[in-house]
Design an enzyme around this catalytic site. Structure first.
Site, mmCIF file in Angstrom:
data_model
loop_
_atom_site.group_PDB
_atom_site.id
_atom_site.type_symbol
_atom_site.label_atom_id
_atom_site.label_comp_id
_atom_site.label_asym_id
_atom_site.label_seq_id
_atom_site.Cartn_x
_atom_site.Cartn_y
_atom_site.Cartn_z
ATOM 1 N N GLY A 32 -0.975 -6.988 -15.632
ATOM 2 C CA GLY A 32 0.126 -7.837 -16.079
ATOM 3 C C GLY A 32 -0.393 -9.064 -16.813
ATOM 4 N N ASN A 78 -7.059 1.421 -10.225
ATOM 5 C CA ASN A 78 -5.984 2.360 -10.540
ATOM 6 C C ASN A 78 -6.495 3.729 -10.972
ATOM 7 O OD1 ASN A 78 -3.789 0.391 -10.279
ATOM 8 N ND2 ASN A 78 -4.839 -0.574 -11.983
ATOM 9 N N TYR A 94 -20.676 31.171 20.959
ATOM 10 C CA TYR A 94 -19.263 31.401 20.639
ATOM 11 C C TYR A 94 -18.979 32.894 20.670
ATOM 12 C CZ TYR A 94 -14.970 30.960 17.805
ATOM 13 O OH TYR A 94 -13.687 30.993 17.337
ATOM 14 N N GLN A 148 8.322 1.845 3.294
ATOM 15 C CA GLN A 148 9.119 1.776 2.064
ATOM 16 C C GLN A 148 9.377 3.234 1.660
ATOM 17 O OE1 GLN A 148 6.982 0.466 -1.414
ATOM 18 N NE2 GLN A 148 8.828 -0.063 -2.549
ATOM 19 N N GLY A 167 8.851 0.110 -6.660
ATOM 20 C CA GLY A 167 8.122 -0.984 -7.300
ATOM 21 C C GLY A 167 7.631 -2.030 -6.312
ATOM 22 N N ASN A 189 -40.661 24.413 23.794
ATOM 23 C CA ASN A 189 -40.930 24.806 22.408
ATOM 24 C C ASN A 189 -39.945 25.904 22.021
ATOM 25 O OD1 ASN A 189 -43.211 24.645 20.178
ATOM 26 N ND2 ASN A 189 -42.497 26.753 20.353
ATOM 27 N N ALA A 197 0.818 -1.217 0.000
ATOM 28 C CA ALA A 197 0.000 0.000 0.000
ATOM 29 C C ALA A 197 0.851 1.266 0.000
ATOM 30 C CB ALA A 197 -0.919 -0.007 1.223
ATOM 31 N N ARG A 213 -2.398 7.437 -11.278
ATOM 32 C CA ARG A 213 -3.518 7.505 -12.226
ATOM 33 C C ARG A 213 -4.814 8.004 -11.591
ATOM 34 N NH1 ARG A 213 -2.164 1.505 -14.142
ATOM 35 N NH2 ARG A 213 -1.047 1.583 -12.141
ATOM 36 N N SER A 251 -40.353 33.563 18.943
ATOM 37 C CA SER A 251 -39.573 33.568 17.699
ATOM 38 C C SER A 251 -38.463 34.605 17.719
ATOM 39 C CB SER A 251 -40.490 33.870 16.520
ATOM 40 O OG SER A 251 -41.449 32.854 16.426
HETATM 41 C C1 UD1 Z 1 0.232 -4.725 -10.423
HETATM 42 C C2 UD1 Z 1 0.988 -5.883 -11.049
HETATM 43 C C3 UD1 Z 1 0.203 -6.383 -12.251
HETATM 44 C C4 UD1 Z 1 -1.199 -6.777 -11.842
HETATM 45 C C5 UD1 Z 1 -1.901 -5.648 -11.110
HETATM 46 C C6 UD1 Z 1 -3.187 -6.165 -10.507
HETATM 47 C C7 UD1 Z 1 3.343 -5.412 -10.631
HETATM 48 C C8 UD1 Z 1 4.629 -5.023 -11.236
HETATM 49 N N1 UD1 Z 1 2.293 -5.461 -11.459
HETATM 50 O O1 UD1 Z 1 0.209 -3.687 -11.369
HETATM 51 O O2 UD1 Z 1 0.853 -7.497 -12.806
HETATM 52 O O3 UD1 Z 1 -1.953 -7.152 -12.966
HETATM 53 O O4 UD1 Z 1 -1.076 -5.142 -10.044
HETATM 54 O O5 UD1 Z 1 -3.949 -5.167 -9.917
HETATM 55 O O6 UD1 Z 1 3.268 -5.710 -9.472
HETATM 56 N N2 UD1 Z 1 3.096 -0.522 -4.279
HETATM 57 C C9 UD1 Z 1 3.975 -0.439 -3.223
HETATM 58 N N3 UD1 Z 1 5.231 0.017 -3.457
HETATM 59 C C10 UD1 Z 1 5.671 0.360 -4.699
HETATM 60 C C11 UD1 Z 1 4.774 0.266 -5.768
HETATM 61 C C12 UD1 Z 1 3.490 -0.186 -5.534
HETATM 62 O O7 UD1 Z 1 3.622 -0.752 -2.094
HETATM 63 O O8 UD1 Z 1 6.843 0.757 -4.820
HETATM 64 C C13 UD1 Z 1 1.711 -0.979 -4.012
HETATM 65 C C14 UD1 Z 1 0.645 0.007 -4.467
HETATM 66 O O9 UD1 Z 1 0.283 0.880 -3.413
HETATM 67 C C15 UD1 Z 1 -0.508 -0.893 -4.904
HETATM 68 C C16 UD1 Z 1 0.172 -2.198 -5.261
HETATM 69 O O10 UD1 Z 1 1.490 -2.151 -4.748
HETATM 70 O O11 UD1 Z 1 -1.430 -1.122 -3.873
HETATM 71 C C17 UD1 Z 1 0.220 -2.423 -6.769
HETATM 72 O O12 UD1 Z 1 0.895 -1.350 -7.370
HETATM 73 P P1 UD1 Z 1 0.367 -0.691 -8.711
HETATM 74 O O13 UD1 Z 1 1.280 0.385 -9.098
HETATM 75 O O14 UD1 Z 1 -1.076 -0.364 -8.577
HETATM 76 O O15 UD1 Z 1 0.560 -1.903 -9.714
HETATM 77 P P2 UD1 Z 1 -0.216 -2.186 -11.053
HETATM 78 O O16 UD1 Z 1 0.336 -1.341 -12.127
HETATM 79 O O17 UD1 Z 1 -1.668 -2.131 -10.827
HETATM 80 CA CA CA Z 2 -2.899 -1.484 -9.190
#
Ligand code: UD1
Ligand code: CA
Length: 460
Positions: free
Chosen positions: A144, A234, A394, A76, A81, A384, A12, A18, A412
């Site tokens: 993906g 997304n 206030y 993180q 990623g 009433n 998360a 997006r 009133s």
């Molecule tokens: C991801 C998958 C994709 C899949 C899709 C399903 C990857 C590379 N791709 O894509 O294959 O079809 O989900 O919904 O995983 N997040 C982190 N840290 C980061 C990046 C993301 O915690 O550095 C979390 C985001 O908050 C999110 C989740 O990971 O809740 C997925 O990330 P997101 O960027 O939405 O991945 P997708 O492009 O949807």
């Molecule tokens: Ca996603």
């Protein structure tokens, strides 16, 4: 879960680019509750206290929305990623001592507990090292792509951006749902081999599939058809689609339980709200938070409620707005009534049109029927409150209380300047500005005396 142990990891940390917003995506709401609420609801009885959440973008807001959540949050710092998110949380996963790690994207709010349990059971029974859920959505998407060989064995997940038809052939339509089960001991050796050589320059969790297959591990992908329940969110479009699906499900359940829902295609009820069979609501309406609507109540159209308690037989007329308030048995609110946090209406009381009540208790049978503000006040039974009454609570710096006894009659357009007390049975003349205590059964008139003098005209 008796014969194996598993922890859960919720990813998360992402911003949700997006969504075009500075709010962390997992805090975006469906029917008044953040996405993460739904994910946790599906997980909490399955994994009990072994739930970790990777946070990053807006971490402090996410943590504040779910204080003390389970095993807590892993930070993180840079969002490099989903694979990097897993690497960051890996030491916590190992410290949990669990054999399996269930992973879910935090933007998958419609997932349900049964899916999670079935998936885990199958992953363990089949002795998989890496298993994940897939869907085949009806609509065009950016998820993906799942690659299988001639025998339908999974080979890899290739992100939409990186998908090259000349290499992989036309896509099958099967995509990754972002829900995985890893055998901790097997995957441990693969994590450091993730790289960011792809179009996004990110470390992908999905590359683990390819690596595990190469290492001849047991990898499976379970297809769940076109289920919207596993759809990641997304974009605002996807958020709205998911919210509609959830709204339909909740309203459908209420109808089956015996709640009367008129205009049901535009009634929105949150997942924590409780509505008793026989109660009647009319859409459009929004009934959110831990609202309770008891039997025999009528909630007319265009009402918003959050954390409202509505006792038996109360009527909420159209266009009323109620937050963190209690409405007693047989009360009536609105149309256009506003109850702000801390408003308590005792049995049979009435708050009419354009009346705002905040942090105030209205005793049994109190009537404030028109154009009134009651703040920080206590109003005794049977009183009433005349049209246009204002408690002036206030002074620009502090708030003060107004205490009004039973069976008072307030004329009133009265301003009651707090702190002040009005004794039981008192009568206040219309248009008064009350600044001093009024004793029991006293008549108070505090306004300029009317003077009638001859009008000066040209004739006189
Ligand atoms: C991801 C998958 C994709 C899949 C899709 C399903 C990857 C590379 N791709 O894509 O294959 O079809 O989900 O919904 O995983 N997040 C982190 N840290 C980061 C990046 C993301 O915690 O550095 C979390 C985001 O908050 C999110 C989740 O990971 O809740 C997925 O990330 P997101 O960027 O939405 O991945 P997708 O492009 O949807
Ligand atoms: Ca996603």
């Amino acid at each position: 879960m008796t014969d194996f142990s598993a922890c859960a990891l919720v990813l998360a940390a992402g911003k949700g680019t997006r969504m075009y917003s500075d709010k962390p995506k997992v805090l975006r709401t469906l029917l008044g509750e953040p996405m993460l609420h739904y994910v946790y609801s599906a997980l909490d009885t399955v994994f009990e206290d072994k739930i970790y959440t990777v946070v990053g973008f807006g971490a402090e807001h996410v943590e504040a929305a779910f204080p003390d959540y389970k095993s807590g949050f892993v930070l993180q710092k840079e969002q490099l990623g989903t694979g990097h998110a897993l690497q960051t949380a890996w030491s916590s996963v190992q410290e949990s001592g669990c054999e399996y790690c269930f992973i879910i994207n935090g933007d998958t709010p419609l997932v349900n507990k049964v899916t999670v349990l079935d998936f885990l059971d199958a992953a363990v029974k089949d002795k998989t090292d890496l298993s994940f859920l897939t869907i085949t959505p009806d609509e065009e998407n950016q998820f993906g792509r799942v690659i299988r060989d001639k025998d339908l064995k999974v080979k890899a997940i290739v992100e939409a951006k990186d998908y090259d038809e000349s290499v992989y052939g036309p896509p099958s339509g099967e995509v990754n749902a972002g829900i995985y089960c890893l055998k901790v001991s097997a995957i441990d050796g693969l994590l450091s081999r993730l790289n960011n050589e792809n179009k996004s320059g990110e470390y992908y969790i999905t590359d683990l599939v390819d690596l595990a297959v190469e290492s001849e591990m047991n990898v499976t992908a379970v297809n769940c058809g076109n289920s919207i329940d596993l759809m990641g969110i997304n974009t605002p479009y996807e958020l709205s689609k998911a919210e509609s699906a959830l709204r339909f499900k909740i309203v459908d359940d209420l109808l089956r339980q015996g709640v009367v829902v008129h205009n049901c295609e535009c009634a929105a009820v949150g997942p924590k709200a409780e509505i008793a069979p026989g109660a009647e609501i009319t859409g459009p309406c929004e009934i959110f938070g831990k609202s309770v609507i008891s039997s025999g109540c009528l909630v007319e159209s265009n009402v918003f409620m959050r954390d409202a308690f509505i006792a038996e037989g109360a009527v909420i007329h159209s266009f009323s707005h109620i937050e963190k308030s209690e409405v007693g048995v047989g009360c009536s609110v609105g149309p256009y009534g506003r109850l702000r946090p801390g408003a308590v209406l005792e049995e049979g009381s009435k708050v009419g049109n354009f009346v705002e009540v905040k942090k105030s208790r209205l005793g049994k049978g109190v009537k404030a029927s028109h154009l009134t503000y009651l703040g920080d006040s206590e109003i005794g039974a049977g009183t009433n409150v005349g049209a246009g009454t204002i408690t002036c609570n206030y002074d620009g710096k502090n708030k003060f209380k107004t205490i009004i006894g039973e069976n008072v009659f307030i004329g009133s357009n009265t301003a009651i300047v707090a702190p002040v007390e009005v004794g039981a049975g008192a009568l206040i003349g219309a248009g008064s500005t009350i600044t001093k205590k009024i004793g029991e059964n006293e008549l108070a008139v505090a306004r300029g005396k009317q003077v009638n003098i001859r009008r000066h005209t040209e004739k006189s």
